[in-house]
Design a protein around this motif. Structure first.
Motif, PDB file in Angstrom:
ATOM      1  N   GLY A  39      53.572  -7.681  51.609  1.00 53.57           N
ATOM      2  CA  GLY A  39      53.588  -8.364  50.315  1.00 53.57           C
ATOM      3  C   GLY A  39      52.858  -9.678  50.188  1.00 53.57           C
ATOM      4  O   GLY A  39      52.902 -10.301  49.126  1.00 53.57           O
ATOM      5  N   GLY A  40      52.185 -10.171  51.215  1.00 51.84           N
ATOM      6  CA  GLY A  40      51.378 -11.386  51.088  1.00 51.84           C
ATOM      7  C   GLY A  40      52.177 -12.596  50.672  1.00 51.84           C
ATOM      8  O   GLY A  40      53.090 -13.050  51.369  1.00 51.84           O
ATOM      9  N   GLY A  41      51.859 -13.146  49.484  1.00 53.51           N
ATOM     10  CA  GLY A  41      52.491 -14.373  49.014  1.00 53.51           C
ATOM     11  C   GLY A  41      53.990 -14.256  48.828  1.00 53.51           C
ATOM     12  O   GLY A  41      54.730 -15.216  49.081  1.00 53.51           O
ATOM     13  N   ALA A  42      54.457 -13.078  48.399  1.00 55.64           N
ATOM     14  CA  ALA A  42      55.906 -12.879  48.232  1.00 55.64           C
ATOM     15  C   ALA A  42      56.610 -12.977  49.580  1.00 55.64           C
ATOM     16  O   ALA A  42      57.672 -13.595  49.699  1.00 55.64           O
ATOM     17  N   PHE A  43      56.019 -12.355  50.603  1.00 53.58           N
ATOM     18  CA  PHE A  43      56.570 -12.438  51.957  1.00 53.58           C
ATOM     19  C   PHE A  43      56.598 -13.889  52.426  1.00 53.58           C
ATOM     20  O   PHE A  43      57.598 -14.357  52.994  1.00 53.58           O
ATOM     21  N   PHE A  44      55.508 -14.611  52.215  1.00 53.20           N
ATOM     22  CA  PHE A  44      55.393 -15.992  52.682  1.00 53.20           C
ATOM     23  C   PHE A  44      56.472 -16.862  52.048  1.00 53.20           C
ATOM     24  O   PHE A  44      57.090 -17.690  52.718  1.00 53.20           O
ATOM     25  N   LEU A  45      56.730 -16.657  50.762  1.00 51.92           N
ATOM     26  CA  LEU A  45      57.747 -17.443  50.068  1.00 51.92           C
ATOM     27  C   LEU A  45      59.138 -17.183  50.634  1.00 51.92           C
ATOM     28  O   LEU A  45      59.907 -18.114  50.894  1.00 51.92           O
ATOM     29  N   VAL A  46      59.476 -15.906  50.837  1.00 56.73           N
ATOM     30  CA  VAL A  46      60.786 -15.557  51.391  1.00 56.73           C
ATOM     31  C   VAL A  46      60.897 -16.067  52.829  1.00 56.73           C
ATOM     32  O   VAL A  46      61.950 -16.557  53.255  1.00 56.73           O
ATOM     33  N   PHE A  47      59.794 -15.958  53.589  1.00 54.23           N
ATOM     34  CA  PHE A  47      59.755 -16.461  54.963  1.00 54.23           C
ATOM     35  C   PHE A  47      60.044 -17.965  54.997  1.00 54.23           C
ATOM     36  O   PHE A  47      60.829 -18.440  55.828  1.00 54.23           O
ATOM     37  N   LEU A  48      59.424 -18.723  54.093  1.00 53.85           N
ATOM     38  CA  LEU A  48      59.667 -20.167  54.020  1.00 53.85           C
ATOM     39  C   LEU A  48      61.138 -20.461  53.738  1.00 53.85           C
ATOM     40  O   LEU A  48      61.745 -21.326  54.375  1.00 53.85           O
ATOM     41  N   LEU A  49      61.697 -19.733  52.772  1.00 54.31           N
ATOM     42  CA  LEU A  49      63.100 -19.931  52.408  1.00 54.31           C
ATOM     43  C   LEU A  49      64.016 -19.661  53.599  1.00 54.31           C
ATOM     44  O   LEU A  49      64.897 -20.480  53.922  1.00 54.31           O
ATOM     45  N   PHE A  50      63.809 -18.533  54.271  1.00 54.34           N
ATOM     46  CA  PHE A  50      64.645 -18.183  55.421  1.00 54.34           C
ATOM     47  C   PHE A  50      64.463 -19.170  56.574  1.00 54.34           C
ATOM     48  O   PHE A  50      65.416 -19.501  57.274  1.00 54.34           O
ATOM     49  N   THR A  51      63.237 -19.638  56.775  1.00 56.85           N
ATOM     50  CA  THR A  51      62.965 -20.562  57.878  1.00 56.85           C
ATOM     51  C   THR A  51      63.734 -21.867  57.705  1.00 56.85           C
ATOM     52  O   THR A  51      64.312 -22.394  58.660  1.00 56.85           O
ATOM     53  N   VAL A  52      63.769 -22.377  56.470  1.00 57.00           N
ATOM     54  CA  VAL A  52      64.424 -23.661  56.213  1.00 57.00           C
ATOM     55  C   VAL A  52      65.944 -23.514  56.116  1.00 57.00           C
ATOM     56  O   VAL A  52      66.692 -24.302  56.704  1.00 57.00           O
ATOM     57  N   VAL A  53      66.409 -22.497  55.380  1.00 56.70           N
ATOM     58  CA  VAL A  53      67.839 -22.366  55.101  1.00 56.70           C
ATOM     59  C   VAL A  53      68.599 -21.677  56.232  1.00 56.70           C
ATOM     60  O   VAL A  53      69.780 -21.950  56.454  1.00 56.70           O
ATOM     61  N   ILE A  54      67.949 -20.789  56.961  1.00 56.96           N
ATOM     62  CA  ILE A  54      68.629 -20.038  58.025  1.00 56.96           C
ATOM     63  C   ILE A  54      68.072 -20.379  59.409  1.00 56.96           C
ATOM     64  O   ILE A  54      68.825 -20.679  60.341  1.00 56.96           O
TER      65      ILE A  54
END
Length: 452
Positions: A39-54
């Motif tokens: 998913g490109g940008g969608a994946f990157f956004l979710v990845f950022l969220l998970f990296t910071v919050v989890i």
């Protein structure tokens, strides 16, 4: 503090080693191809969220276990929960690191193959299609693939056998800064290629229609893989850290470095992919097909490619050090006299375990495990099963087995606004992190569809 236990010589040494463990193949090799296929940008956004919050709270949780106990990944859990079975969490981390290093070393071997091909001129002047064919041919030859994997493992063993300061820390202090510089040069060329803007948009502008349970699971797995959390590697690394250093500051720097490198990797790869008319869904070989084509467009491109591959090799090795170190530290139990012998024996068995993965692109390419190659099955087992399970268990262990005052004492050292930081982290690790991991898992196995 055990008087015979090694320590990092400085905070910078620890951060570079931990960042090296986190960055390595996770950010440079795996991130672009997983983002490209999910998913490109969608994946990157979710990845950022998970990296910071989890990811960040779990990284800090592993730090508190390791620095608080000053012991290896198995004895650290025994220290905080004596007489229980929690030490199996450390043993699971050792097993996961063993499997991870077994297929990881295969990719490390590919870098050696490409270094050889670059130096001998085999990569110069090829077409885009030729690069893809060369990659397939190179990794499918059994003696070449296994031989390169052996060389990578041998180098890893040799450095880890030298110890924490003389081996791991010294190597990282040279390798990591050089990698950042080379990435900047590569990105400048990649984003100035004709048609590069389409690749930048694919990576940075999220298409939410691409989001599905697979994208979310892979983003969660990548956030763990990229930070080396969930398998107690950071428990081991932080056990060598001085009691005077701030854990939240160290964890935050490592997460920011990891996100930055992931961003650089995406900006280096995707503009070039679209400019050269390639598909972002190339898979594990994406980096090895795209980068040579990009460098070939540059003056003295093969010289720059050789330098980048060497630095990429360094980054890959820094991650491999941590995977081998968690196993060696747990077996050696701070007995320096046994370190070299244990390192060589363990490394040899990792090499043997990795041979099927090395051959899964050639003579064993028809062997499938749940419709996946041996290499992909090993990767899926670690990234999407063992890492999330380990991360869930670590979050529960820290939140419910370690006394709250002990956790606060570790967090507050050298940290401003310690009470606020601790309160936020404790809430996340106790409630949000476990819930998020469980929800993603239930979605992947189709629980919600079955329920509703």
């Amino acid at each position: 503090m055990d008087q015979h236990r090694e320590q990092w010589s400085s905070k910078l040494g620890f951060i570079l080693a931990a960042a090296g463990s986190a960055i390595g193949l996770g950010a440079i090799w795996k991130f672009p191809y997983v983002a490209g296929t999910t998913g490109g940008g969608a994946f990157f956004l979710v990845f950022l969220l998970f990296t910071v919050v989890i990811g960040l709270p779990i990284l800090l949780a592993e730090f508190t276990i390791g620095r608080g106990s000053q012991k290896d990944a198995v004895r650290a859990y025994q220290f905080f929960a004596p007489g229980t079975n929690w030490h199996w969490l450390g043993k699971m981390g050792m097993a996961a690191s063993f499997i991870l290093l077994s297929f990881y070393s295969v990719v490390g071997g590919w870098i050696f193959i490409y270094l050889y091909n670059t130096i001998t001129g085999k990569l110069a002047g090829l077409t885009e299609q030729d690069y893809g064919q060369l990659f397939s041919t190179s990794i499918s030859q059994p003696y070449t693939a296994v031989g390169a994997q052996f060389i990578f493992i041998a180098v890893t063993i040799w450095i880890v056998a030298q110890g924490v300061q003389k081996g791991i820390e010294r190597a990282n202090q040279i390798m990591m800064p050089a990698l950042f510089i080379s990435f900047i040069i590569l990105i400048i060329r990649s984003v100035t290629l004709e048609g590069a803007s389409e690749g930048i948009a694919f990576f940075l502008l999220p298409d939410f229609s691409a989001l599905n349970s697979k994208t979310i699971l892979y983003a969660l797995g990548q956030s763990f893989f990229a930070l080396s959390v969930g398998i107690s590697v950071m428990v081991t690394y932080s056990s060598y850290l001085s009691k005077t250093e701030s854990l939240p500051k160290s964890a935050s720097v490592i997460v920011l470095m990891n996100i930055f490198i992931s961003l650089l990797a995406g900006l280096a790869i995707f503009p070039a992919v679209f400019s050269l008319g390639m598909e972002p869904t190339e898979g594990p070989g994406l980096l090895f097909v795209v980068l040579p084509a990009v460098f070939d467009q540059m003056p003295y491109g093969m010289i720059f490619l050789s330098i980048f591959l060497l630095l990429f090799l360094f980054a890959t090795l820094t991650s491999a050090f941590s995977m081998l170190e968690i196993i060696v530290a747990a077996i050696a139990k701070d007995d320096a006299s046994k370190r070299k012998k244990i390192t060589w024996i363990t490394g040899f068995f990792v090499f043997l375990a990795g041979i099927p993965s090395a051959l899964s692109f050639g003579v064993l390419d028809d062997v499938l495990i749940f419709n996946k190659s041996i290499f992909d099955a090993a990767d899926f087992l670690v990234s999407n099963i063992l890492l999330p399970i380990g991360a869930l268990a670590i979050s529960l262990f820290v939140a419910y087995k370690i006394p709250k005052h002990s956790l606060f004492n570790e967090i507050r050292t050298g940290t401003g606004k310690a009470k606020l930081i601790f309160a936020i982290w404790y809430f996340l690790i106790r409630y949000i992190v476990p819930a998020a991991i469980i929800i993603v898992f239930l979605d992947v196995i189709g629980f919600w569809k079955w329920l509703f």
